[in-house]
Design a protein around this motif. Structure first.
Motif, PDB file in Angstrom:
ATOM      1  N   PRO A  14      -3.024  10.691  80.017  1.00 35.54           N
ATOM      2  CA  PRO A  14      -3.433   9.289  79.938  1.00 35.54           C
ATOM      3  C   PRO A  14      -2.250   8.320  79.880  1.00 35.54           C
ATOM      4  N   SER A  15      -1.196   8.706  79.176  1.00 39.43           N
ATOM      5  CA  SER A  15      -0.046   7.810  79.012  1.00 39.43           C
ATOM      6  C   SER A  15       0.644   7.502  80.336  1.00 39.43           C
ATOM      7  N   ASP A  16       0.430   8.325  81.361  1.00 40.25           N
ATOM      8  CA  ASP A  16       1.012   8.045  82.672  1.00 40.25           C
ATOM      9  C   ASP A  16       0.474   6.747  83.246  1.00 40.25           C
ATOM     10  N   HIS A  17      -0.733   6.367  82.812  1.00 38.88           N
ATOM     11  CA  HIS A  17      -1.387   5.173  83.361  1.00 38.88           C
ATOM     12  C   HIS A  17      -1.337   3.967  82.425  1.00 38.88           C
ATOM     13  N   HIS A  18      -1.037   4.178  81.150  1.00 43.04           N
ATOM     14  CA  HIS A  18      -1.046   3.081  80.196  1.00 43.04           C
ATOM     15  C   HIS A  18      -0.040   2.001  80.597  1.00 43.04           C
ATOM     16  N   PHE A  19      -0.545   0.795  80.832  1.00 42.79           N
ATOM     17  CA  PHE A  19       0.279  -0.375  81.162  1.00 42.79           C
ATOM     18  C   PHE A  19       1.072  -0.188  82.461  1.00 42.79           C
ATOM     19  N   ARG A  20       0.671   0.764  83.288  1.00 43.38           N
ATOM     20  CA  ARG A  20       1.395   1.004  84.538  1.00 43.38           C
ATOM     21  C   ARG A  20       0.547   0.730  85.771  1.00 43.38           C
ATOM     22  N   ASP A  21      -0.773   0.898  85.655  1.00 42.92           N
ATOM     23  CA  ASP A  21      -1.643   0.639  86.792  1.00 42.92           C
ATOM     24  C   ASP A  21      -3.049   0.333  86.294  1.00 42.92           C
ATOM     25  N   LEU A  22      -3.985   0.235  87.212  1.00 43.57           N
ATOM     26  CA  LEU A  22      -5.368  -0.127  86.877  1.00 43.57           C
ATOM     27  C   LEU A  22      -6.310   1.065  86.980  1.00 43.57           C
ATOM     28  N   GLY A  85      -2.646   5.519  92.576  1.00 46.66           N
ATOM     29  CA  GLY A  85      -3.266   6.102  91.387  1.00 46.66           C
ATOM     30  C   GLY A  85      -2.586   7.338  90.853  1.00 46.66           C
ATOM     31  N   MET A  86      -1.703   7.946  91.622  1.00 49.51           N
ATOM     32  CA  MET A  86      -0.957   9.112  91.129  1.00 49.51           C
ATOM     33  C   MET A  86       0.334   8.588  90.498  1.00 49.51           C
ATOM     34  N   MET A  87       0.404   8.631  89.156  1.00 52.25           N
ATOM     35  CA  MET A  87       1.461   7.915  88.450  1.00 52.25           C
ATOM     36  C   MET A  87       2.332   8.791  87.550  1.00 52.25           C
ATOM     37  N   TYR A  88       2.152  10.081  87.550  1.00 54.02           N
ATOM     38  CA  TYR A  88       2.948  10.882  86.625  1.00 54.02           C
ATOM     39  C   TYR A  88       4.351  11.154  87.192  1.00 54.02           C
ATOM     40  N   ARG A  89       5.282  11.361  86.284  1.00 53.71           N
ATOM     41  CA  ARG A  89       6.646  11.689  86.679  1.00 53.71           C
ATOM     42  C   ARG A  89       6.749  13.185  86.951  1.00 53.71           C
ATOM     43  N   ARG A  90       7.483  13.527  87.982  1.00 54.78           N
ATOM     44  CA  ARG A  90       7.581  14.946  88.356  1.00 54.78           C
ATOM     45  C   ARG A  90       8.190  15.789  87.244  1.00 54.78           C
ATOM     46  N   GLU A  91       9.035  15.192  86.404  1.00 54.63           N
ATOM     47  CA  GLU A  91       9.620  15.940  85.293  1.00 54.63           C
ATOM     48  C   GLU A  91       8.549  16.383  84.297  1.00 54.63           C
ATOM     49  N   ARG A  92       7.493  15.587  84.172  1.00 54.97           N
ATOM     50  CA  ARG A  92       6.397  15.968  83.281  1.00 54.97           C
ATOM     51  C   ARG A  92       5.544  17.073  83.883  1.00 54.97           C
ATOM     52  N   ALA A  93       5.554  17.162  85.195  1.00 53.09           N
ATOM     53  CA  ALA A  93       4.792  18.213  85.860  1.00 53.09           C
ATOM     54  C   ALA A  93       5.537  19.544  85.864  1.00 53.09           C
ATOM     55  N   LYS A  94       6.850  19.505  85.719  1.00 53.09           N
ATOM     56  CA  LYS A  94       7.651  20.723  85.871  1.00 53.09           C
ATOM     57  C   LYS A  94       7.229  21.864  84.937  1.00 53.09           C
ATOM     58  N   PRO A  95       6.985  21.635  83.626  1.00 55.10           N
ATOM     59  CA  PRO A  95       6.561  22.764  82.783  1.00 55.10           C
ATOM     60  C   PRO A  95       5.278  23.422  83.268  1.00 55.10           C
ATOM     61  N   ILE A  96       4.347  22.627  83.767  1.00 47.29           N
ATOM     62  CA  ILE A  96       3.098  23.189  84.284  1.00 47.29           C
ATOM     63  C   ILE A  96       3.368  23.967  85.563  1.00 47.29           C
ATOM     64  N   MET A  97       4.203  23.412  86.429  1.00 45.40           N
ATOM     65  CA  MET A  97       4.552  24.083  87.674  1.00 45.40           C
ATOM     66  C   MET A  97       5.256  25.407  87.382  1.00 45.40           C
ATOM     67  N   ASP A  98       6.170  25.393  86.409  1.00 41.44           N
ATOM     68  CA  ASP A  98       6.892  26.624  86.046  1.00 41.44           C
ATOM     69  C   ASP A  98       5.933  27.688  85.524  1.00 41.44           C
ATOM     70  N   GLU A  99       4.982  27.253  84.693  1.00 39.14           N
ATOM     71  CA  GLU A  99       4.029  28.208  84.127  1.00 39.14           C
ATOM     72  C   GLU A  99       3.154  28.820  85.218  1.00 39.14           C
ATOM     73  N   LEU A 100       2.715  27.997  86.146  1.00 35.46           N
ATOM     74  CA  LEU A 100       1.901  28.513  87.251  1.00 35.46           C
ATOM     75  C   LEU A 100       2.700  29.513  88.089  1.00 35.46           C
ATOM     76  N   THR A 101       3.941  29.165  88.368  1.00 34.67           N
ATOM     77  CA  THR A 101       4.797  30.056  89.155  1.00 34.67           C
ATOM     78  C   THR A 101       4.991  31.386  88.451  1.00 34.67           C
ATOM     79  N   GLU A 102       5.203  31.343  87.135  1.00 31.75           N
ATOM     80  CA  GLU A 102       5.374  32.573  86.366  1.00 31.75           C
ATOM     81  C   GLU A 102       4.129  33.451  86.418  1.00 31.75           C
ATOM     82  N   GLN A 103       2.968  32.809  86.579  1.00 31.17           N
ATOM     83  CA  GLN A 103       1.709  33.548  86.668  1.00 31.17           C
ATOM     84  C   GLN A 103       1.377  33.984  88.094  1.00 31.17           C
ATOM     85  N   GLY A 104       2.290  33.718  89.012  1.00 38.65           N
ATOM     86  CA  GLY A 104       2.072  34.130  90.390  1.00 38.65           C
ATOM     87  C   GLY A 104       1.191  33.192  91.194  1.00 38.65           C
TER      88      GLY A 104
END
Length: 278
Positions: A14-22, A85-104
């Motif tokens: 949610p914080s990705d959108h707070h005060f950043r877009d509509l 509408g896609m407002m997240y920073r890629r650095e915030r996505a990296k832990p999720i991406m790493d976890e998915l990669t580790e799971q194949g």
């Protein structure tokens, strides 16, 4: 016919959108209209109003667990830049991406830039820097493209793309190559398959597409389901539709593969074809 299931990750927190877009005001307005038209329940509407206060917006763990329960090797596409509408920073996505990669689990880029080659390359380079990989695919956000998009993606170094989509759903195209890029046309997306408040109509539309795909001998059926919709409390019809569709395909004993497996099969077929001609 084999089935490729993919998920575009449009939102993370949610914080990705707070005060950043509509995003939230627009969601409230759209959901209120759906409630007034009987297209969503009062409970769905009020729970959506509480989304800014939730810990996260994405449902990646839940969706991955479900896919794996059916033996679906799904692919998740993550944004490397912001827009529409896609407002997240890629650095915030990296832990999720790493976890998915580790799971194949295979991951790729959810692209914003589709017109200029230098901007397209920036997204490719950003993903490569985050993951340490050079071979990955992409799908454009809102499936936007021009006649130059696919050649630019090939020049940027992408392995595959899955952006081509007939929004009228009248044509079902098979994979083809653009330079070194494999293009996998998208065939079914929840937002086009299921009219608001009309789940049964959506199922019938989907059945018609499946029958058409089988009749035309489509080698790979490509499905997109956005992870944000995998929540019965918030989007009961989209969630029900996705469960129904994947369980139906499983019951039909169709094989699920990811894009990489499909590419290996296509290239092997092409190689064998060349050998046979010799």
């Amino acid at each position: 016919m084999k089935v490729i299931v993919s998920h575009d990750v449009d939102h993370l927190y949610p914080s990705d959108h707070h005060f950043r877009d509509l995003y939230f005001p627009k969601l409230y307005a759209r959901s209120f209209l759906e409630w007034m038209k009987g297209q969503c329940t009062p409970g769905e509407f009020f729970r959506r109003c509480l989304l800014p206060f939730r810990r996260r917006l994405h449902h990646i763990p839940e969706l991955l667990a479900y896919d794996r329960s059916l033996g679906i090797p799904s692919t998740f596409f993550f944004g490397m830049d912001n827009g529409l509408g896609m407002m997240y920073r890629r650095e915030r996505a990296k832990p999720i991406m790493d976890e998915l990669t580790e799971q194949g689990v295979d991951i790729g880029v959810h692209g914003i830039h589709f017109q200029e080659l230098p901007e397209i390359r920036k997204e490719y380079d950003a993903f490569s820097a985050l993951t340490g990989r050079k071979d990955f695919g992409i799908r454009m956000h809102y499936v936007r493209r021009t006649e130059d998009t696919f050649p630019h993606l090939a020049k940027a170094g992408y392995l595959f793309d899955s952006t081509q989509f007939d929004k009228t759903q009248q044509t079902l195209a098979a994979p083809y190559k653009v330079g070194g890029l494999w293009e996998f046309p998208l065939h079914i997306m929840e937002g086009y398959a299921v009219p608001p408040g009309k789940l049964e109509e959506g199922k019938q539309k989907t059945l018609h597409l499946l029958e058409k795909a089988e009749a035309e001998g489509l080698p790979y059926l490509v499905i997109l389901f956005h992870d944000v919709y995998f929540d019965e409390a918030l989007y009961r019809e989209y969630t029900a539709w996705y469960r129904w569709l994947t369980e139906l395909l499983t019951a039909k004993k169709l094989e699920f593969v990811n894009f990489r497996t499909a590419i290996r099969e296509l290239e092997e077929d092409a190689k064998n074809g060349d050998s046979n001609r010799k």
